[in-house]
Scaffold this active site. Structure first.
Site, PDB file in Angstrom:
ATOM      1  N   TYR A  56       0.817  -1.136   0.121  1.00  0.00           N
ATOM      2  CA  TYR A  56       0.073  -0.053  -0.189  1.00  0.00           C
ATOM      3  C   TYR A  56       1.107   1.116   0.171  1.00  0.00           C
ATOM      4  CZ  TYR A  56      -4.819  -1.123   0.370  1.00  0.00           C
ATOM      5  OH  TYR A  56      -6.238  -1.465   0.048  1.00  0.00           O
ATOM      6  N   GLU A  58      -0.732   4.896  -0.385  1.00  0.00           N
ATOM      7  CA  GLU A  58      -1.513   6.075  -0.619  1.00  0.00           C
ATOM      8  C   GLU A  58      -0.512   7.379  -0.639  1.00  0.00           C
ATOM      9  OE1 GLU A  58      -2.988   3.523   0.845  1.00  0.00           O
ATOM     10  OE2 GLU A  58      -5.056   3.741   0.665  1.00  0.00           O
ATOM     11  N   ASP A 202      -7.464  13.015 -24.885  1.00  0.00           N
ATOM     12  CA  ASP A 202      -7.572  11.535 -24.290  1.00  0.00           C
ATOM     13  C   ASP A 202      -7.113  10.853 -25.420  1.00  0.00           C
ATOM     14  OD1 ASP A 202      -7.862   8.839 -23.857  1.00  0.00           O
ATOM     15  OD2 ASP A 202     -10.014   8.925 -23.077  1.00  0.00           O
ATOM     16  N   THR A 228      -4.493   5.452 -21.680  1.00  0.00           N
ATOM     17  CA  THR A 228      -4.253   4.263 -21.138  1.00  0.00           C
ATOM     18  C   THR A 228      -2.706   3.906 -21.467  1.00  0.00           C
ATOM     19  OG1 THR A 228      -5.071   3.404 -23.138  1.00  0.00           O
ATOM     20  CG2 THR A 228      -6.692   3.253 -20.889  1.00  0.00           C
ATOM     21  N   LYS A 231      -2.658  -0.164 -24.812  1.00  0.00           N
ATOM     22  CA  LYS A 231      -3.199  -0.076 -26.203  1.00  0.00           C
ATOM     23  C   LYS A 231      -1.922   0.054 -27.157  1.00  0.00           C
ATOM     24  CE  LYS A 231      -7.789   1.526 -25.278  1.00  0.00           C
ATOM     25  NZ  LYS A 231      -7.736   2.325 -23.949  1.00  0.00           N
ATOM     26  N   ARG A 237      -2.225  -3.177 -18.310  1.00  0.00           N
ATOM     27  CA  ARG A 237      -3.387  -2.511 -18.337  1.00  0.00           C
ATOM     28  C   ARG A 237      -3.380  -1.263 -17.028  1.00  0.00           C
ATOM     29  NH1 ARG A 237      -8.041  -3.635 -20.542  1.00  0.00           N
ATOM     30  NH2 ARG A 237      -6.755  -4.994 -21.973  1.00  0.00           N
TER      31      ARG A 237
END
Ligand code: DSN
Length: 420
Positions: A56, A58, A202, A228, A231, A237
């Site tokens: 973790y 954050e 985008d 992203t 692609k 991903r």
């Protein structure tokens, strides 16, 4: 996935291992022409499956809400530095877990709920998060859609300028999931400036082409760029967002704590690997081959009498008008799948069929180019596609093509699978 991990999975959970193995075989034995898919390298897969899964973190490097983050800081800082170097951006945030969340953070940073935003109509190639009424974007913001010209099927910039002048949007969004042409970023920026809007590009679909110099970069023109990583960029991903130094703090705050909790460090490690791969000279060659292959495939399909939206492509993707052949996109998708060619149905501009049935088929070359295929192979692919789409109910045609495709596909190693 490394062999050691695969065998651990097989020992621990043979049921899941068998499903993974079947998917691996499917990816090897079919021809993948879904424009948004690609094959990540073995190194990217290994980083995705790394021990960062357990951590973790954050916050951001140097200011975390948890202890034990010295290596998390190192890997996230490296990913940020590589993203900035790759795209020439002043600031990058590599925490968004998906393109939708990157866009959500961008809207949160730069607009208030109820504000007006301009985005390309979903059925004309835009994305769900560019204002679809069933998506958070369309529910929280007042989206005004712009369109493509009926004749040219290219974005009508004069109409975008008119709409912007009428609607006075807070943000203008460009980028798409099914648009085969380049956007004129400079013209969008000029329109945005004239009405006091921010420009969000985008670039999820064409990020890899930008990275490899095969597509103009939106970075010098846009206030914020989202993308992203899986692609054309060929990474894990996930997603990232970039902005100017002026807007850096607002973007970071909107990603965390605005829209996300703990960052997916295993993905961030893999993003660092992917950005590193894209910084290498061979990635420029890859990006150039993706667009050359798309142009060759488009030309070969048109020579065989198929109609393509806007008459071709200057990116990695094209849209076949299946309605012109008297069939739906759904029927085309299913017939091709039965032949081992994996594409997806898609609406085309001014489509009269529903988004589930559609009149179009979206195709793209990023994945096949990653397997090393070139323009000669695109000719063979066009032959198979045309044969199947002209006789989608013909079992003999489908079966014949399926056998040829399977034998052909086996000759082309799949990155990340065959070179692990
Ligand atoms: N699902 C992506 C695509 O296929 O383009 C968009 O989110």
């Amino acid at each position: 996935m490394p062999d050691e991990a695969a065998s651990a999975l097989a020992r621990n959970d043979p049921e899941v291992a068998a499903i993974v193995a079947a998917e691996r075989a499917r990816q090897t034995e079919t021809l993948e022409i879904i424009a948004s898919e690609n094959y990540a390298s073995a190194a990217v897969l290994e980083a995705t499956g790394s021990v960062f899964t357990n951590k973790y973190a954050e916050g951001y490097p140097g200011r975390r809400y948890y202890a034990g983050n010295e290596h998390a800081d190192a890997v996230e800082s490296l990913a940020i530095a590589r993203a900035k170097a790759l795209f020439g951006a002043e600031h990058a945030n590599v925490q968004p877990t998906s393109g939708a969340e990157a866009n959500m953070a961008a809207y949160l940073a730069f607009a208030e709920p109820g504000d007006t935003i301009l985005g390309l109509e979903l059925t004309q190639g835009g994305h769900l998060t560019h204002g679809s009424p069933v998506n958070f974007s369309g529910r929280l913001y007042d989206f005004v859609p712009y369109s493509v010209d009926r004749e040219t099927e290219v974005v009508d910039m004069a109409r975008v300028a008119e709409l912007a002048a009428e609607a006075r949007p807070r943000v203008i969004v460009t980028g798409a999931t099914a648009y085969p042409r380049r956007f004129d970023f400079a013209a969008f920026a000029e329109i945005a400036r004239a009405v006091g809007a921010l420009l969000l590009v985008d670039m999820s679909h064409f990020a890899g082409l930008v990275a490899g110099g095969a597509h103009p970069s939106p970075v010098p023109h846009a206030d914020v760029v989202t993308s992203t990583t899986h692609k054309t960029l060929r990474g894990p991903r996930g997603a990232f967002a970039m902005t100017t130094a002026e807007h850096a703090a607002a973007l970071d705050k909107a990603v965390f704590p605005g829209t996300q909790g703990g960052p997916h460090l295993h993905s961030i490690a893999a993003k660092a690997v992917a950005f590193g791969e894209a910084l290498r000279p061979e990635f420029r060659d890859y990006a150039a081959r993706v667009t050359a292959n798309a142009a060759a495939l488009a030309e070969a399909l048109m020579e065989r009498g198929l109609r393509l939206v806007s008459g071709g492509t200057d990116t990695h993707l094209a849209l076949i008008d299946c309605g012109a052949l008297g069939i739906s996109g759904l029927k085309a998708q299913n017939a091709l799948q039965g032949s081992g060619i994996i594409a997806n149905k898609n609406t085309i501009p001014y489509d009269e069929r529903s988004p589930f049935v559609t009149s179009g088929l979206r195709i793209g070359t990023p994945a096949l180019t990653s397997r090393g295929m070139g323009e000669a192979e695109m000719g063979r692919l066009a032959d198979w596609i045309a044969r199947v789409l002209r006789d989608p109910d013909g079992e003999g045609v489908r079966e014949g093509v399926r056998r040829e495709v399977a034998a052909f596909a086996r000759q082309w190693p799949v990155p990340g699978l065959s070179d692990a």
